[in-house]
Design a protein around this motif. Structure first.
Motif, short mmCIF file in Angstrom:
data_model
loop_
_atom_site.label_atom_id
_atom_site.label_comp_id
_atom_site.label_asym_id
_atom_site.label_seq_id
_atom_site.Cartn_x
_atom_site.Cartn_y
_atom_site.Cartn_z
N UNK A 35 -28.54 4.40 11.76
CA UNK A 35 -27.28 5.09 12.02
C UNK A 35 -26.13 4.09 11.93
N UNK A 36 -25.19 4.37 11.04
CA UNK A 36 -23.93 3.64 10.98
C UNK A 36 -23.10 4.22 12.13
N UNK A 72 -40.12 13.80 15.43
CA UNK A 72 -40.92 13.28 14.31
C UNK A 72 -41.51 11.89 14.59
N UNK A 73 -41.23 11.36 15.78
CA UNK A 73 -41.74 10.05 16.21
C UNK A 73 -41.32 8.93 15.25
N UNK A 74 -40.01 8.87 15.00
CA UNK A 74 -39.45 7.87 14.10
C UNK A 74 -38.64 6.84 14.88
N UNK A 75 -38.65 5.62 14.40
CA UNK A 75 -37.80 4.58 14.98
C UNK A 75 -36.38 4.80 14.51
N UNK A 76 -35.43 4.50 15.40
CA UNK A 76 -34.00 4.64 15.09
C UNK A 76 -33.31 3.33 15.39
N UNK A 77 -32.46 2.90 14.46
CA UNK A 77 -31.62 1.71 14.66
C UNK A 77 -30.18 2.19 14.73
N UNK A 78 -29.57 2.06 15.89
CA UNK A 78 -28.16 2.42 16.08
C UNK A 78 -27.37 1.13 15.88
N UNK A 137 -30.85 -0.55 19.74
CA UNK A 137 -29.40 -0.75 19.63
C UNK A 137 -29.16 -2.10 19.00
N UNK A 138 -28.41 -2.12 17.90
CA UNK A 138 -28.11 -3.35 17.18
C UNK A 138 -26.61 -3.56 17.20
N UNK A 139 -26.17 -4.67 17.79
CA UNK A 139 -24.75 -5.01 17.81
C UNK A 139 -24.55 -6.14 16.79
N UNK A 140 -23.69 -5.89 15.82
CA UNK A 140 -23.39 -6.87 14.78
C UNK A 140 -21.99 -7.44 15.04
N UNK A 141 -21.64 -8.55 14.39
CA UNK A 141 -20.28 -9.09 14.56
C UNK A 141 -19.23 -8.05 14.13
N UNK A 171 -19.95 -5.52 8.50
CA UNK A 171 -21.12 -6.20 9.08
C UNK A 171 -22.23 -5.20 9.36
N UNK A 172 -21.89 -4.03 9.88
CA UNK A 172 -22.91 -3.01 10.15
C UNK A 172 -23.52 -2.52 8.84
N UNK A 173 -22.66 -2.30 7.85
CA UNK A 173 -23.14 -1.86 6.54
C UNK A 173 -24.09 -2.89 5.94
N UNK A 174 -23.71 -4.16 6.02
CA UNK A 174 -24.56 -5.23 5.47
C UNK A 174 -25.90 -5.28 6.18
N UNK A 175 -25.90 -5.16 7.52
CA UNK A 175 -27.13 -5.21 8.28
C UNK A 175 -28.07 -4.09 7.85
N UNK A 176 -27.52 -2.89 7.72
CA UNK A 176 -28.34 -1.75 7.30
C UNK A 176 -28.85 -1.94 5.87
N UNK A 177 -27.94 -2.26 4.96
CA UNK A 177 -28.30 -2.37 3.54
C UNK A 177 -29.33 -3.46 3.28
N UNK A 178 -29.35 -4.50 4.10
CA UNK A 178 -30.32 -5.58 3.93
C UNK A 178 -31.71 -5.20 4.42
N UNK A 179 -31.82 -4.18 5.27
CA UNK A 179 -33.10 -3.85 5.89
C UNK A 179 -33.70 -2.51 5.44
N UNK A 180 -32.88 -1.60 5.00
CA UNK A 180 -33.36 -0.27 4.66
C UNK A 180 -34.25 -0.33 3.42
#
Length: 164
Positions: free
Chosen positions: A6-7, A24-30, A48-52, A57-66
């Motif tokens: 989630x962005x 659905x028993x899915x992991x969620x990254x906020x 819960x993920x807090x980025x700088x 920064x949030x977009x980069x974190x998601x795009x690097x891991x998805x």
């Protein structure tokens, strides 16, 4: 394993995501830069993920891991495009499913809107989500999550030998 990203800073459908993920028993990254207070739920599948506070920064974190088994919930068109490029699924808070067929025109429209804002011709922000929007979102997320889970399940199914 399918995960939902989630962005989160401007996401109006976090609670809906959590309902689908729990069922659905899915992991969620906020993922948030902390600019808005977000109270993390006390659920074992929610991270819960807090980025700088840097731009994107949030977009980069998601795009690097998805990856291809995952779903991203975002109204950020460039992030949706990045997720699609990695084979993932992307969904706007209105229930609009981003695809390879529609992301290009959305990116172009975003640039036109940016240019109009620079010229002082902005038409204002978006409208608040309606009950129909939330319902469309829930339905679309459930469909995307189900589609994302099917390929993962299929990897574990052993194919019967072919007999000729």
């Amino acid at each position: 394993m399918t995960q939902i990203y989630i962005d989160a800073d401007a996401c109006p459908v976090r609670e809906e995501v959590l309902r689908v993920a729990e069922r659905r028993r899915l992991a969620v990254h906020i993922v948030s830069n902390g600019s808005r207070p977000i109270r993390p739920p006390a659920l074992p599948n929610v991270h819960m993920v807090i980025v700088p506070a840097n731009p994107d920064a949030a977009d980069d974190w998601i795009a690097e891991r998805i990856d291809a088994a995952d779903v991203c919930v975002t109204d950020d068109i460039p992030l949706a495009s990045r997720c699609l490029a990695r084979g993932a699924r992307a969904l706007a808070s209105t229930g609009h499913v981003w695809t390879a067929d529609n992301i290009g025109s959305a990116l172009a429209g975003r640039e036109v809107s940016r240019h109009l804002r620079e010229l002082g011709l902005s038409a204002g922000g978006g409208k608040p989500l309606s009950k129909a929007d939330r319902s469309a979102f829930l339905s679309a997320l459930d469909t995307l999550a189900g589609a994302a889970l099917r390929p993962a399940a299929a990897r574990w199914v052993r194919r019967a030998p072919d007999f000729e």
